[in-house]
Design a protein around this motif. Structure first.
Motif, PDB file in Angstrom:
ATOM      1  N   GLY A  34     -23.592  55.203  30.333  1.00 44.20           N
ATOM      2  CA  GLY A  34     -24.371  56.004  29.395  1.00 44.20           C
ATOM      3  C   GLY A  34     -25.807  56.170  29.805  1.00 44.20           C
TER       4      GLY A  34
ATOM      5  N   HIS B  10     -13.538  44.998  20.069  1.00 41.28           N
ATOM      6  CA  HIS B  10     -13.960  43.804  19.298  1.00 41.28           C
ATOM      7  C   HIS B  10     -14.624  42.698  20.103  1.00 41.28           C
ATOM      8  CE1 HIS B  10     -12.018  45.734  16.078  1.00 41.28           C
ATOM      9  NE2 HIS B  10     -10.791  45.306  16.305  1.00 41.28           N
TER      10      HIS B  10
ATOM     11  N   GLY C 194     -18.062  57.953  21.033  1.00 46.63           N
ATOM     12  CA  GLY C 194     -18.499  59.169  21.738  1.00 46.63           C
ATOM     13  C   GLY C 194     -19.892  59.601  21.335  1.00 46.63           C
ATOM     14  N   ALA C 195     -20.800  58.633  21.152  1.00 53.32           N
ATOM     15  CA  ALA C 195     -22.206  58.956  20.859  1.00 53.32           C
ATOM     16  C   ALA C 195     -22.779  59.728  22.048  1.00 53.32           C
ATOM     17  CB  ALA C 195     -22.998  57.664  20.659  1.00 53.32           C
TER      18      ALA C 195
ATOM     19  N   GLN D 251     -22.288  48.872  31.766  1.00 58.40           N
ATOM     20  CA  GLN D 251     -22.545  49.848  30.692  1.00 58.40           C
ATOM     21  C   GLN D 251     -22.598  51.268  31.223  1.00 58.40           C
ATOM     22  OE1 GLN D 251     -25.912  49.083  28.016  1.00 58.40           O
ATOM     23  NE2 GLN D 251     -26.253  51.292  27.949  1.00 58.40           N
TER      24      GLN D 251
ATOM     25  N   ASP E  50      -4.257  52.597  17.188  1.00 56.59           N
ATOM     26  CA  ASP E  50      -4.897  51.298  17.412  1.00 56.59           C
ATOM     27  C   ASP E  50      -4.806  50.930  18.900  1.00 56.59           C
ATOM     28  OD1 ASP E  50      -5.746  48.718  17.492  1.00 56.59           O
ATOM     29  OD2 ASP E  50      -4.354  47.956  15.965  1.00 56.59           O
TER      30      ASP E  50
ATOM     31  N   ILE F 246      -8.758  56.885  23.366  1.00 57.18           N
ATOM     32  CA  ILE F 246      -7.894  56.207  22.377  1.00 57.18           C
ATOM     33  C   ILE F 246      -8.804  55.767  21.243  1.00 57.18           C
ATOM     34  CG2 ILE F 246      -6.239  54.342  21.963  1.00 57.18           C
ATOM     35  CD1 ILE F 246      -5.806  54.147  24.989  1.00 57.18           C
ATOM     36  N   ASN F 247      -8.545  56.293  20.054  1.00 54.95           N
ATOM     37  CA  ASN F 247      -9.408  55.963  18.923  1.00 54.95           C
ATOM     38  C   ASN F 247      -8.598  56.092  17.644  1.00 54.95           C
ATOM     39  OD1 ASN F 247     -11.584  56.093  16.883  1.00 54.95           O
ATOM     40  ND2 ASN F 247     -12.893  56.149  18.708  1.00 54.95           N
TER      41      ASN F 247
ATOM     42  N   ARG G 269     -22.493  50.727  25.187  1.00 55.41           N
ATOM     43  CA  ARG G 269     -23.643  49.841  24.966  1.00 55.41           C
ATOM     44  C   ARG G 269     -23.387  48.860  23.821  1.00 55.41           C
ATOM     45  NH1 ARG G 269     -29.925  51.676  24.413  1.00 55.41           N
ATOM     46  NH2 ARG G 269     -30.565  50.086  22.947  1.00 55.41           N
TER      47      ARG G 269
ATOM     48  N   GLY H 102     -11.624  52.823  21.985  1.00 51.03           N
ATOM     49  CA  GLY H 102     -12.454  52.338  20.875  1.00 51.03           C
ATOM     50  C   GLY H 102     -13.922  52.664  21.062  1.00 51.03           C
TER      51      GLY H 102
ATOM     52  N   GLY I  36     -34.094  59.893  22.473  1.00 51.94           N
ATOM     53  CA  GLY I  36     -32.893  59.060  22.409  1.00 51.94           C
ATOM     54  C   GLY I  36     -31.650  59.804  22.836  1.00 51.94           C
TER      55      GLY I  36
ATOM     56  N   GLY J  55     -15.204  50.068  23.854  1.00 49.26           N
ATOM     57  CA  GLY J  55     -16.321  50.120  22.911  1.00 49.26           C
ATOM     58  C   GLY J  55     -16.143  49.096  21.804  1.00 49.26           C
TER      59      GLY J  55
ATOM     60  N   HIS K  98     -23.638  57.920  25.113  1.00 50.23           N
ATOM     61  CA  HIS K  98     -22.508  57.467  25.931  1.00 50.23           C
ATOM     62  C   HIS K  98     -21.958  58.642  26.742  1.00 50.23           C
ATOM     63  CE1 HIS K  98     -19.338  54.721  27.123  1.00 50.23           C
ATOM     64  NE2 HIS K  98     -18.534  55.775  27.073  1.00 50.23           N
TER      65      HIS K  98
ATOM     66  N   ASP L 296      -9.781  56.819  14.791  1.00 57.88           N
ATOM     67  CA  ASP L 296     -10.368  57.854  13.935  1.00 57.88           C
ATOM     68  C   ASP L 296     -10.192  59.219  14.615  1.00 57.88           C
ATOM     69  OD1 ASP L 296     -11.953  59.556  12.492  1.00 57.88           O
ATOM     70  OD2 ASP L 296     -13.867  58.599  13.032  1.00 57.88           O
TER      71      ASP L 296
ATOM     72  N   GLY M  89     -14.615  49.105  19.204  1.00 54.81           N
ATOM     73  CA  GLY M  89     -13.233  48.966  18.733  1.00 54.81           C
ATOM     74  C   GLY M  89     -12.441  47.925  19.485  1.00 54.81           C
TER      75      GLY M  89
HETATM   76  C1  LIG Z   1     -32.133  55.430  23.421  1.00 53.59           C
HETATM   77  C2  LIG Z   1     -30.673  55.065  23.296  1.00 53.59           C
HETATM   78  C3  LIG Z   1     -29.952  54.867  24.455  1.00 53.59           C
HETATM   79  C4  LIG Z   1     -28.608  54.532  24.374  1.00 53.59           C
HETATM   80  N1  LIG Z   1     -27.893  54.343  25.523  1.00 53.59           N
HETATM   81  C5  LIG Z   1     -26.555  54.132  25.450  1.00 53.59           C
HETATM   82  C6  LIG Z   1     -25.772  54.000  26.632  1.00 53.59           C
HETATM   83  O1  LIG Z   1     -26.275  54.023  27.776  1.00 53.59           O
HETATM   84  N2  LIG Z   1     -24.432  53.820  26.500  1.00 53.59           N
HETATM   85  C7  LIG Z   1     -23.813  53.752  25.281  1.00 53.59           C
HETATM   86  O2  LIG Z   1     -22.594  53.583  25.234  1.00 53.59           O
HETATM   87  N3  LIG Z   1     -24.549  53.852  24.149  1.00 53.59           N
HETATM   88  C8  LIG Z   1     -25.894  54.007  24.206  1.00 53.59           C
HETATM   89  N4  LIG Z   1     -26.617  54.071  23.060  1.00 53.59           N
HETATM   90  C9  LIG Z   1     -25.943  53.694  21.789  1.00 53.59           C
HETATM   91  C10 LIG Z   1     -25.120  54.825  21.191  1.00 53.59           C
HETATM   92  O3  LIG Z   1     -25.950  55.609  20.355  1.00 53.59           O
HETATM   93  C11 LIG Z   1     -23.989  54.246  20.337  1.00 53.59           C
HETATM   94  O4  LIG Z   1     -24.522  53.396  19.359  1.00 53.59           O
HETATM   95  C12 LIG Z   1     -22.954  53.475  21.140  1.00 53.59           C
HETATM   96  O5  LIG Z   1     -22.506  54.251  22.253  1.00 53.59           O
HETATM   97  C13 LIG Z   1     -21.768  53.164  20.240  1.00 53.59           C
HETATM   98  O6  LIG Z   1     -20.835  52.407  20.949  1.00 53.59           O
HETATM   99  P1  LIG Z   1     -19.300  52.458  20.535  1.00 53.59           P
HETATM  100  O7  LIG Z   1     -18.778  53.849  20.655  1.00 53.59           O
HETATM  101  O8  LIG Z   1     -18.619  51.399  21.318  1.00 53.59           O
HETATM  102  O9  LIG Z   1     -19.332  51.942  19.024  1.00 53.59           O
HETATM  103  P2  LIG Z   1     -19.113  52.728  17.674  1.00 53.59           P
HETATM  104  O10 LIG Z   1     -19.942  53.943  17.586  1.00 53.59           O
HETATM  105  O11 LIG Z   1     -19.234  51.730  16.592  1.00 53.59           O
HETATM  106  O12 LIG Z   1     -17.607  53.218  17.773  1.00 53.59           O
HETATM  107  C14 LIG Z   1     -16.501  52.381  17.763  1.00 53.59           C
HETATM  108  C15 LIG Z   1     -15.265  53.260  17.749  1.00 53.59           C
HETATM  109  O13 LIG Z   1     -14.113  52.470  17.853  1.00 53.59           O
HETATM  110  C16 LIG Z   1     -13.114  52.999  17.038  1.00 53.59           C
HETATM  111  N5  LIG Z   1     -12.180  51.907  16.742  1.00 53.59           N
HETATM  112  C17 LIG Z   1     -12.429  50.783  15.999  1.00 53.59           C
HETATM  113  N6  LIG Z   1     -11.347  49.987  16.020  1.00 53.59           N
HETATM  114  C18 LIG Z   1     -10.413  50.602  16.783  1.00 53.59           C
HETATM  115  C19 LIG Z   1      -9.093  50.282  17.170  1.00 53.59           C
HETATM  116  N7  LIG Z   1      -8.501  49.134  16.798  1.00 53.59           N
HETATM  117  N8  LIG Z   1      -8.430  51.164  17.948  1.00 53.59           N
HETATM  118  C20 LIG Z   1      -8.994  52.329  18.352  1.00 53.59           C
HETATM  119  N9  LIG Z   1     -10.224  52.692  17.993  1.00 53.59           N
HETATM  120  C21 LIG Z   1     -10.934  51.831  17.243  1.00 53.59           C
HETATM  121  C22 LIG Z   1     -13.843  53.532  15.840  1.00 53.59           C
HETATM  122  O14 LIG Z   1     -13.084  54.548  15.200  1.00 53.59           O
HETATM  123  C23 LIG Z   1     -15.113  54.084  16.470  1.00 53.59           C
HETATM  124  O15 LIG Z   1     -14.967  55.456  16.812  1.00 53.59           O
HETATM  125  C24 LIG Z   1     -27.967  54.399  23.108  1.00 53.59           C
HETATM  126  C25 LIG Z   1     -28.712  54.626  21.956  1.00 53.59           C
HETATM  127  C26 LIG Z   1     -30.043  54.956  22.035  1.00 53.59           C
HETATM  128  C27 LIG Z   1     -30.806  55.210  20.773  1.00 53.59           C
END
Ligand SMILES: Cc1cc2nc3c(=O)[nH]c(=O)nc-3n(C[C@H](O)[C@H](O)[C@H](O)COP(=O)(O)OP(=O)(O)OC[C@H]3O[C@@H](n4cnc5c(N)ncnc54)[C@H](O)[C@@H]3O)c2cc1C
Length: 330
Positions: A258, A220, A276-277, A256, A312, A293-294, A243, A273, A140, A216, A280, A296, A218
């Motif tokens: 990542g 919504h 940074g997994a 997408q 925000d 921009i985040n 994602r 938002g 993963g 991301g 990604h 957290d 964030g």
């Molecule tokens: C096999 C596998 C493959 C994957 N492939 C991908 C891939 O190709 N691409 C990918 O992106 N992910 C992939 N993932 C998923 C990845 O692990 C994460 O779950 C995903 O990237 C999380 O997306 P996110 O950062 O948007 O959401 P979250 O992790 O939920 O983060 C949201 C962020 O937004 C911030 N936030 C919330 N509200 C606000 C606001 N109003 N203002 C500013 N900041 C805010 C929060 O603080 C948080 O840091 C994969 C997972 C697996 C297991």
């Protein structure tokens, strides 16, 4: 050192140029030449393009059976080339075509295949013999696995588009262009294309964008993405996504970024938002300049960002848009 030069509708795909770039680096270490395999119908005139982008030789298989990509036809043709030429290494793009063709071929050649590589190197092994190493995300994306194929040949890898660097075109570069005539066993052709329907949904390719405003969880929802689009519009960029927002049905998978999306390398990547997994980061950390921009301040995205804004995004992005608009008007 062989590469499969993928073409669709007679258009050489970017990934072919990227593979030529990498193959040149690797071939220089091994003292091999770079050979491109070009298959299709009426594609002979594309061979010089591949020479100018780094192929020393282009093997062209120009046959009506190869007009559209079909697994059996393409496998038979390349299998026969391999039986005649015995290449040591063959690289394919990790595209839908490459991901279909390379495993079928590897199976027929009784060889191994390292899929979805992000790094390829030639290094001496413990006995000083030069060895080909392919690196790919595993478990993963939580660790990077470096894989070596010590016995079976050819060594085969599919390589993620957008990761390797193309070479500068050398106009007028000279290379060998060889026609190859395979003998097809048509009794094995089980699939026919009856009709091709183009997806009329316009999907722009984020991997060529110079500026990406990426959203991301964030962000919504679709309303949130409109704020990102407004910023992208004033900056002449495109919108992409994590994602999380693709899984939520807000964004199309084509956008997408990542490990299971696209690998991008823009001049500016603005992560809004996005936590940074690692999956990604695998798709964007090579960007020239990263702004995050985040809300957290401990979000892992800040560890790869050149500039971090804690707050925000729903307030910051519109403010930034207005400010940039004003600056541009000046
Ligand atoms: C096999 C596998 C493959 C994957 N492939 C991908 C891939 O190709 N691409 C990918 O992106 N992910 C992939 N993932 C998923 C990845 O692990 C994460 O779950 C995903 O990237 C999380 O997306 P996110 O950062 O948007 O959401 P979250 O992790 O939920 O983060 C949201 C962020 O937004 C911030 N936030 C919330 N509200 C606000 C606001 N109003 N203002 C500013 N900041 C805010 C929060 O603080 C948080 O840091 C994969 C997972 C697996 C297991």
């Amino acid at each position: 050192m062989y590469i499969f030069a993928e073409q669709r509708g007679g258009v050489i795909q970017n990934v072919a140029y990227e593979l030529l770039g990498k193959a040149n680096d690797l071939a220089a270490v091994l003292g091999h030449k770079v050979v491109a395999l070009l298959l299709g119908e009426n594609i002979k005139d594309k061979a010089q393009d591949l020479v100018e982008m780094g192929a020393d030789e282009v093997i062209v298989v120009d046959r009506p059976e190869l007009k559209d990509y079909l697994t059996e036809q393409y496998t038979q043709a390349i299998y026969q080339i391999v039986q005649e030429r015995h290449p040591q290494i063959i690289l394919f793009g990790a595209t839908t075509i490459g991901r279909d063709l390379a495993p079928r071929l590897a199976c027929q050649l009784n060889s191994g295949l390292v899929a979805d590589c992000t790094k390829l190197t030639i290094e001496p092994d413990k006995d000083g013999k030069l060895e080909f190493y392919s690196t790919r995300p595993a478990f993963g994306g939580n660790l990077m696995a470096t894989i070596v194929c010590p016995t079976s040949r050819p060594q085969m890898s599919t390589v993620r588009p957008g990761v390797m660097q193309k070479r500068q075109r050398e106009v007028g570069r000279k290379g060998v262009i060889t026609a190859f005539e395979p003998k097809f066993d048509t009794s094995k052709f089980k699939v026919r294309i009856i009709e091709t329907k183009m997806n009329d949904k316009k999907v722009a390719d984020i991997s060529n964008a110079k500026i990406l405003i990426s959203g991301g969880r964030g962000v919504h929802d679709a309303e949130g993405f409109k704020k990102l689009q407004a910023l992208a519009d004033v900056m002449g960029g495109m919108v992409s996504s994590s994602r999380a927002m693709v899984d939520a049905g807000v964004m199309d998978h084509a956008y997408q970024v990542g490990q299971t999306g696209k690998t991008v390398r823009p001049n500016l990547y603005m992560a809004c938002g996005i936590s940074g997994a690692i999956q990604h980061l695998a798709g964007m950390e090579e960007s020239d300049f990263i702004v995050a921009i985040n809300k957290d301040k401990y979000a892992p995205i800040f560890s790869v960002a050149d500039l971090g804004i804690v707050g925000d995004l729903h307030k910051i992005v519109p403010m930034l848009t207005e400010r940039i608009k004003k600056e541009l008007e000046k």
